[in-house]
Design a protein around this motif. Sequence first.
Motif, PDB file in Angstrom:
ATOM      1  N   ASN A 199      37.294  51.820  38.089  1.00 45.63           N
ATOM      2  CA  ASN A 199      38.124  51.295  37.322  1.00 45.63           C
ATOM      3  C   ASN A 199      38.806  50.167  38.195  1.00 45.63           C
ATOM      4  OD1 ASN A 199      40.392  50.340  35.827  1.00 45.63           O
ATOM      5  ND2 ASN A 199      41.457  52.267  35.615  1.00 45.63           N
ATOM      6  N   SER A 200      38.435  48.955  37.892  1.00 44.55           N
ATOM      7  CA  SER A 200      38.975  47.511  38.667  1.00 44.55           C
ATOM      8  C   SER A 200      38.962  46.496  37.738  1.00 44.55           C
ATOM      9  CB  SER A 200      37.978  47.604  39.852  1.00 44.55           C
ATOM     10  OG  SER A 200      38.360  46.435  40.542  1.00 44.55           O
ATOM     11  N   ARG A 201      40.244  46.327  36.901  1.00 42.89           N
ATOM     12  CA  ARG A 201      40.333  45.405  36.275  1.00 42.89           C
ATOM     13  C   ARG A 201      41.608  44.570  36.440  1.00 42.89           C
ATOM     14  NH1 ARG A 201      39.462  49.632  31.454  1.00 42.89           N
ATOM     15  NH2 ARG A 201      41.404  50.238  31.894  1.00 42.89           N
ATOM     16  N   LEU A 202      41.452  43.344  36.370  1.00 49.87           N
ATOM     17  CA  LEU A 202      42.805  42.424  36.658  1.00 49.87           C
ATOM     18  C   LEU A 202      43.782  42.786  35.553  1.00 49.87           C
ATOM     19  CD1 LEU A 202      44.276  40.240  37.991  1.00 49.87           C
ATOM     20  CD2 LEU A 202      42.990  38.500  36.466  1.00 49.87           C
ATOM     21  N   ASP A 203      45.034  42.996  35.827  1.00 52.38           N
ATOM     22  CA  ASP A 203      46.143  43.570  34.701  1.00 52.38           C
ATOM     23  C   ASP A 203      46.404  41.991  34.025  1.00 52.38           C
ATOM     24  OD1 ASP A 203      46.585  46.009  35.691  1.00 52.38           O
ATOM     25  OD2 ASP A 203      48.271  45.770  36.908  1.00 52.38           O
ATOM     26  N   GLU A 204      46.599  42.393  32.737  1.00 50.96           N
ATOM     27  CA  GLU A 204      46.967  41.515  31.795  1.00 50.96           C
ATOM     28  C   GLU A 204      48.319  40.569  32.281  1.00 50.96           C
ATOM     29  OE1 GLU A 204      46.472  39.481  27.937  1.00 50.96           O
ATOM     30  OE2 GLU A 204      45.183  40.497  29.298  1.00 50.96           O
ATOM     31  N   ILE A 205      49.342  41.319  32.941  1.00 47.75           N
ATOM     32  CA  ILE A 205      50.530  40.658  33.245  1.00 47.75           C
ATOM     33  C   ILE A 205      50.421  39.807  34.336  1.00 47.75           C
ATOM     34  CG2 ILE A 205      51.310  42.572  34.529  1.00 47.75           C
ATOM     35  CD1 ILE A 205      53.398  40.375  32.137  1.00 47.75           C
ATOM     36  N   GLN A 206      49.610  40.208  35.219  1.00 49.22           N
ATOM     37  CA  GLN A 206      49.191  39.263  36.412  1.00 49.22           C
ATOM     38  C   GLN A 206      48.284  38.377  35.912  1.00 49.22           C
ATOM     39  OE1 GLN A 206      50.680  40.060  39.216  1.00 49.22           O
ATOM     40  NE2 GLN A 206      51.576  42.148  38.705  1.00 49.22           N
ATOM     41  N   ALA A 207      47.419  38.322  35.260  1.00 46.22           N
ATOM     42  CA  ALA A 207      46.687  37.289  34.650  1.00 46.22           C
ATOM     43  C   ALA A 207      47.640  36.195  34.095  1.00 46.22           C
ATOM     44  CB  ALA A 207      45.649  37.571  33.713  1.00 46.22           C
ATOM     45  N   ALA A 208      48.921  36.506  33.467  1.00 50.22           N
ATOM     46  CA  ALA A 208      49.417  35.667  32.476  1.00 50.22           C
ATOM     47  C   ALA A 208      50.411  35.022  33.953  1.00 50.22           C
ATOM     48  CB  ALA A 208      50.548  36.447  31.706  1.00 50.22           C
ATOM     49  N   PHE A 209      50.925  35.696  34.909  1.00 53.05           N
ATOM     50  CA  PHE A 209      51.669  35.144  36.079  1.00 53.05           C
ATOM     51  C   PHE A 209      50.519  34.249  36.680  1.00 53.05           C
ATOM     52  CE2 PHE A 209      54.211  39.227  36.283  1.00 53.05           C
ATOM     53  CZ  PHE A 209      55.034  38.627  35.401  1.00 53.05           C
ATOM     54  N   LEU A 210      49.308  34.507  37.035  1.00 51.90           N
ATOM     55  CA  LEU A 210      48.269  33.844  37.702  1.00 51.90           C
ATOM     56  C   LEU A 210      48.153  32.514  37.027  1.00 51.90           C
ATOM     57  CD1 LEU A 210      46.053  36.170  39.037  1.00 51.90           C
ATOM     58  CD2 LEU A 210      47.271  34.796  40.501  1.00 51.90           C
ATOM     59  N   ARG A 211      48.085  32.433  35.804  1.00 50.26           N
ATOM     60  CA  ARG A 211      47.807  31.098  34.766  1.00 50.26           C
ATOM     61  C   ARG A 211      49.065  30.229  35.244  1.00 50.26           C
ATOM     62  NH1 ARG A 211      47.114  31.912  28.634  1.00 50.26           N
ATOM     63  NH2 ARG A 211      46.031  29.974  29.055  1.00 50.26           N
ATOM     64  N   VAL A 212      49.999  30.690  35.255  1.00 54.08           N
ATOM     65  CA  VAL A 212      51.319  29.742  35.526  1.00 54.08           C
ATOM     66  C   VAL A 212      51.187  29.133  37.013  1.00 54.08           C
ATOM     67  CG1 VAL A 212      53.923  29.752  36.324  1.00 54.08           C
ATOM     68  CG2 VAL A 212      53.022  31.035  34.175  1.00 54.08           C
ATOM     69  N   LYS A 213      50.685  29.964  37.821  1.00 56.06           N
ATOM     70  CA  LYS A 213      50.527  29.470  39.519  1.00 56.06           C
ATOM     71  C   LYS A 213      49.288  28.653  39.607  1.00 56.06           C
ATOM     72  CE  LYS A 213      52.214  31.586  42.772  1.00 56.06           C
ATOM     73  NZ  LYS A 213      52.701  32.565  43.861  1.00 56.06           N
ATOM     74  N   LEU A 214      48.203  28.893  38.892  1.00 56.18           N
ATOM     75  CA  LEU A 214      47.052  28.066  38.882  1.00 56.18           C
ATOM     76  C   LEU A 214      47.006  26.483  38.700  1.00 56.18           C
ATOM     77  CD1 LEU A 214      44.120  28.139  39.404  1.00 56.18           C
ATOM     78  CD2 LEU A 214      43.585  28.492  36.882  1.00 56.18           C
ATOM     79  N   LYS A 215      48.102  26.219  37.743  1.00 56.72           N
ATOM     80  CA  LYS A 215      48.451  24.750  37.321  1.00 56.72           C
ATOM     81  C   LYS A 215      48.871  24.010  38.462  1.00 56.72           C
ATOM     82  CE  LYS A 215      49.219  26.290  32.557  1.00 56.72           C
ATOM     83  NZ  LYS A 215      50.471  26.683  31.713  1.00 56.72           N
ATOM     84  N   GLN A 216      49.845  24.746  39.254  1.00 53.90           N
ATOM     85  CA  GLN A 216      50.308  23.759  40.627  1.00 53.90           C
ATOM     86  C   GLN A 216      49.577  24.247  41.839  1.00 53.90           C
ATOM     87  OE1 GLN A 216      52.878  21.947  40.039  1.00 53.90           O
ATOM     88  NE2 GLN A 216      52.583  22.500  37.791  1.00 53.90           N
ATOM     89  N   LEU A 217      48.366  24.877  41.817  1.00 56.81           N
ATOM     90  CA  LEU A 217      47.551  25.223  43.156  1.00 56.81           C
ATOM     91  C   LEU A 217      47.290  24.057  44.077  1.00 56.81           C
ATOM     92  CD1 LEU A 217      46.507  27.213  44.935  1.00 56.81           C
ATOM     93  CD2 LEU A 217      44.399  27.341  43.641  1.00 56.81           C
TER      94      LEU A 217
END
Length: 513
Positions: free
Chosen positions: A372-390
Amino acid sequence: MKCNYILDTNIILDYMLDRVDSNKNIYTIFTKLKNNFYLSSSQIHNIEYIFIHERKKEIGLEKSKEEWMAFIKNIKITKTPSYVDINDALFLQDSEDYLIELSAKVIDAKIITRNKNFLNNSELTISVDEFLKTDENKKASPIPFLDLKSINMQYFNEYEKAFDDVIRSGWYIQGTQVKAFEQEFADYCETKHCIGVANGLDALTLIIKAYKEMGVMQIGDEVIVPANTYIASILAISENGLTPVLVEPDIQTYNIDPALIEAKITEKTKAIMAVHLYGQVAAMNEINTIAKQHNLKVIEDSAQAHGAIYNGKRTGNLGNASGFSFYPGKNLGALGDGGAITTNDDQLAEIVRALGNYGSHKKYENKYQGVNSRLDEIQAAFLRVKLKQLDNEIQKRREIAGVYLENINNENIMLPYVNDQQAHVWHLFVIRTKNRDELQKYLLGNGIQTMIHYPISAHNQNAYKSWCEQSFPTTEKLQNEVLSLPISPVINVNEVKKIASGVNEYQKRCILK
């Protein structure tokens, strides 16, 4: 650390309506803040109503609305939390003040006000005179190694919206946010596939596990890996029953020395793991050439190098597959654990995705013995925010590194070697000195926090005690000399110059050879 401020409604209206008689220092406040302040969302309607009601008497309704919009579009707004304690003393006295205080708590802000009752009843308020006497530039506040809170507070409003979107969706595992992030990160890395997993170690482990399922590798095979790396790179190999074969680093770049790789290749060697340590891309041209000659897979450990570009390609697209970590301290960090695998190999991607989901490619059907190794839905949502500014954050890191390189001038200090700025994203700024421990103590005594990456190399760890007789002199030299200085998108130039000055003032004599 920079202080945040919320301006009370009376201060905003003094400024917008030119009420100098009420507040003679009103323009000085705004000159000092330079628009770097917040409003609570609870204030907006009241300020808008009073401003337009008063201003339209002079310039008419339409122009008043235009002035209001010109003002509000340049102001940072912080939320008013929904958790309200109706029994709180301040709420019972003045609900508007209470809501502003709640907003201030969200962003660790002080509230500038001339309301005496507010000043007397809230510890977060500060008077106009008190504010004008503050001078943040003269505060001798300690410099943390990494101010994660400030890094993430930049995105607070976007995080809030992302959180609300996930909660409202009703889908919290492998939902639309994970799918969207996987596509966006694959596009960013210019790869065909991205598979979100639970963390960076799992990313590397699952790549090798998938190659075992494909018949490319088997238990007992060997993977060449840098001796100078964080232990996770090595754990991923041994966890799969393969043998890590350690290779010394290039003393300049601290990455694996390609000139030493071929001597370690045997008939059991199946892959080279290229770790982009500290944010600098390994010598991928040479590594890929060696791998092609010997029919080896190349696995990138890109945990510290999101966004680095090497010969026109980003990390994640420089080998057969790549593992990324989104640990909070990474350049692209989540608000918890997270990781991803990128690849252009369709079969590998399909197997990895199944392995991370209990070995299941279809609900209740299991092709493999997975995990069981899955990226959490909430973390993916946060990462989408930060990816735009990477990319913007990477550029800030490069600017900070440039300040260090320009200002550190001490014959006892070895500065980082940079071959290509595009190929370095400065996850860490690592210097070297023979008197590392003394320098670290000296800097800490001057309010500067540093860290060591890494103080004990893998072959000296109890986890791999069978290797204790092996000798890796370059790796051991580095573990005794490296010191990481603070670097992040939110550290300011004055702090960096203070750190550089502290390094320069350190007078212990040692000559690096």
